[in-house]
Enzyme design. Structure first.
Site, PDB file in Angstrom:
ATOM      1  N   ASN A  41      -2.544   2.746 -10.337  1.00 14.49           N
ATOM      2  CA  ASN A  41      -3.038   2.023  -9.150  1.00 14.49           C
ATOM      3  C   ASN A  41      -3.076   0.531  -9.488  1.00 14.49           C
ATOM      4  O   ASN A  41      -2.756   0.124 -10.613  1.00 14.49           O
ATOM      5  CB  ASN A  41      -4.428   2.554  -8.756  1.00 14.49           C
ATOM      6  CG  ASN A  41      -4.886   2.006  -7.412  1.00 14.49           C
ATOM      7  OD1 ASN A  41      -4.157   2.047  -6.428  1.00 14.49           O
ATOM      8  ND2 ASN A  41      -6.095   1.453  -7.362  1.00 14.49           N
ATOM      9  N   LYS A  42      -3.478  -0.276  -8.532  1.00 15.74           N
ATOM     10  CA  LYS A  42      -3.494  -1.742  -8.686  1.00 15.74           C
ATOM     11  C   LYS A  42      -4.092  -2.154 -10.030  1.00 15.74           C
ATOM     12  O   LYS A  42      -5.127  -1.627 -10.447  1.00 15.74           O
ATOM     13  CB  LYS A  42      -4.297  -2.346  -7.539  1.00 15.74           C
ATOM     14  CG  LYS A  42      -4.435  -3.853  -7.538  1.00 15.74           C
ATOM     15  CD  LYS A  42      -3.123  -4.604  -7.607  1.00 15.74           C
ATOM     16  CE  LYS A  42      -2.185  -4.251  -6.474  1.00 15.74           C
ATOM     17  NZ  LYS A  42      -0.813  -4.797  -6.686  1.00 15.74           N
ATOM     18  N   GLN A  86      -5.742  -8.757  -2.226  1.00 15.63           N
ATOM     19  CA  GLN A  86      -5.812  -7.696  -1.213  1.00 15.63           C
ATOM     20  C   GLN A  86      -7.259  -7.299  -0.914  1.00 15.63           C
ATOM     21  O   GLN A  86      -7.579  -6.901   0.206  1.00 15.63           O
ATOM     22  CB  GLN A  86      -5.041  -6.452  -1.694  1.00 15.63           C
ATOM     23  CG  GLN A  86      -3.531  -6.620  -1.751  1.00 15.63           C
ATOM     24  CD  GLN A  86      -3.057  -7.026  -3.131  1.00 15.63           C
ATOM     25  OE1 GLN A  86      -3.758  -7.736  -3.847  1.00 15.63           O
ATOM     26  NE2 GLN A  86      -1.864  -6.611  -3.505  1.00 15.63           N
ATOM     27  N   ASP A 132      -1.185   4.656  -6.387  1.00 19.04           N
ATOM     28  CA  ASP A 132       0.229   4.431  -6.069  1.00 19.04           C
ATOM     29  C   ASP A 132       1.104   5.566  -6.573  1.00 19.04           C
ATOM     30  O   ASP A 132       2.133   5.874  -5.982  1.00 19.04           O
ATOM     31  CB  ASP A 132       0.695   3.099  -6.646  1.00 19.04           C
ATOM     32  CG  ASP A 132       0.090   1.962  -5.845  1.00 19.04           C
ATOM     33  OD1 ASP A 132      -1.033   1.546  -6.162  1.00 19.04           O
ATOM     34  OD2 ASP A 132       0.715   1.544  -4.856  1.00 19.04           O
ATOM     35  N   GLY A 135       0.858  -1.174   0.000  1.00 22.36           N
ATOM     36  CA  GLY A 135       0.000   0.000   0.000  1.00 22.36           C
ATOM     37  C   GLY A 135       0.898   1.228   0.000  1.00 22.36           C
ATOM     38  O   GLY A 135       1.848   1.308   0.798  1.00 22.36           O
TER      39      GLY A 135
HETATM   40  O1  MRU Z   1       0.721  -4.115  -4.546  1.00 19.85           O
HETATM   41  P1  MRU Z   1       0.093  -3.348  -3.429  1.00 19.85           P
HETATM   42  O2  MRU Z   1      -0.778  -4.188  -2.547  1.00 19.85           O
HETATM   43  O3  MRU Z   1       1.109  -2.541  -2.646  1.00 19.85           O
HETATM   44  O4  MRU Z   1      -0.848  -2.321  -4.155  1.00 19.85           O
HETATM   45  C1  MRU Z   1      -1.593  -1.420  -3.399  1.00 19.85           C
HETATM   46  C2  MRU Z   1      -2.512  -0.598  -4.216  1.00 19.85           C
HETATM   47  O5  MRU Z   1      -2.506  -0.635  -5.413  1.00 19.85           O
HETATM   48  C3  MRU Z   1      -3.374   0.343  -3.475  1.00 19.85           C
HETATM   49  O6  MRU Z   1      -4.598   0.484  -4.119  1.00 19.85           O
HETATM   50  C4  MRU Z   1      -2.675   1.696  -3.458  1.00 19.85           C
HETATM   51  O7  MRU Z   1      -1.399   1.572  -2.891  1.00 19.85           O
HETATM   52  C5  MRU Z   1      -3.432   2.685  -2.703  1.00 19.85           C
HETATM   53  S1  MRU Z   1      -3.206   2.392  -0.965  1.00 19.85           S
HETATM   54  C6  MRU Z   1      -3.837   3.643  -0.117  1.00 19.85           C
END
Ligand code: MRU
Length: 330
Positions: free
Chosen positions: A229-230, A178, A219, A5
């Site tokens: 983002n994800k 997640q 991100d 995150g």
């Molecule tokens: O691969 P991750 O679990 O670190 O990815 C996280 C995400 O994509 C979240 O949506 C993003 O970091 C926003 S967290 C407030």
């Protein structure tokens, strides 16, 4: 991926540099202190002053180089490390004890500033949540991904605190789940009704008019408002466009990278093949199959209705200058 995150990895990196210093000091100082930094967030007095500030700079800088290799996409990591490096490189700090105190203070400040910003994001974003809404969120942008409250989920928490009633769709977020593991858990902890679904069910959910809005975290956001983002976020934004539903992004301004003009210039992390070819410890795809496993995707600004930050809601980011809007509200 133990800590993940965007805001959480920035905060963890700042504290990681402090821990590297603590480990070094434990070796260097003939001191009875096991915990150099105590629970009251104070730096204990050095017993032995043989420590050289140059060595402290070296050790913390080395730690920062290790930490910045951990993940490439979320800018919060580099932003937090940059703040710590400004302290490491501050030549006005000449005493080892002052250096230790300043580094620890910087990490603590990063943490509390992010937490304050999450509350502010919640305050702005909650105005967009209406009674009776069904809201879809992707991945996890709650307390587990941040300083402790959340960005996208912080908006939902604040709306709930204001007495609004709504329900949430948390997609499972393949391959690391997640959404199913973390977001659905966070929702259940707060008694917010939550339904888990596979990402492949997104289109049918929209076609059946079962979702009123989508809210996600970020991100890294480019200067033009493109949001990384994800992986899977882009598909949701396209779906919102097709079905006329609002698509919101909630993120602190530390997630905006003004040094990057457009989203397609943001590095996208490619994750290990095994995340896709194995399920529950068992191989599910033939060893000869190729794998495409990007962790993130880029949503163009024109598909985003609003970016909710700690200082303002930037509506239609493709048509507004993000920097001047943020500066006008700071
Ligand atoms: O691969 P991750 O679990 O670190 O990815 C996280 C995400 O994509 C979240 O949506 C993003 O970091 C926003 S967290 C407030």
């Amino acid at each position: 991926m133990k800590i993940r995150g965007a805001p959480a990895i920035g905060i963890a990196a700042a504290y990681g540099i402090v821990l590297a210093l603590e480990n070094f000091l434990e070796q260097e100082i003939d001191s009875p202190y096991r915990y150099f930094f105590d629970q009251n967030e104070e730096v204990k007095q050095f017993k032995n002053s043989s420590v050289k500030i140059g060595d402290m700079r070296k050790v913390t800088l080395e730690a920062s180089h290790v930490l910045e290799q951990t993940r490439p996409t979320a800018v919060n990591l580099f932003w937090a490390i940059g703040r710590m490096r400004s302290v490491i490189g501050d030549e006005s700090i000449t005493q080892p004890l002052s250096m230790a105190r300043r580094l620890f203070k910087e990490a603590v400040d990063i943490y509390y500033q992010e937490l304050d910003q999450e509350f502010a994001i919640g305050e702005y974003g909650a105005t967009l949540i209406e009674n009776g809404m069904n809201i879809l969120t992707h991945c996890n942008a709650g307390g587990l991904a941040t300083a402790g409250y959340g960005t996208a989920l912080g908006v939902l928490y604040r709306a709930q605190e204001m007495g609004k009633k709504f329900s949430v769709f948390a997609d499972e977020t393949r391959p690391l789940l997640q959404g199913a593991r973390l977001t659905a858990w966070e929702m259940s902890q707060r008694d917010i009704p939550v339904t888990v679904l596979c990402e492949s069910a997104h289109p049918s959910l929209f076609a059946a008019d079962m979702v009123d809005a989508v809210i996600v975290g970020a991100d890294r956001i480019a200067a033009n408002g493109d949001v990384v983002n994800k992986v899977g976020t882009l598909g949701l934004a396209v779906m919102c466009e097709k079905y006329g539903k609002p698509f919101y992004v909630a993120a602190p301004s530390s997630t905006i990278d003004f040094s990057i003009e457009r989203g397609d210039q943001i590095p996208i992390e490619i994750r290990p093949d095994e995340e896709v070819t194995f399920y529950n410890g068992k191989r599910t795809a033939p060893p000869s199959a190729g794998v495409y496993n990007p962790a993130f995707d880029c949503t163009p600004a024109e598909l985003i209705n609003a970016i909710i930050t700690e200082s303002c809601v930037i509506t239609n980011p493709s048509r507004n200058d993000i920097k001047s809007m943020l500066e006008g509200n700071s």
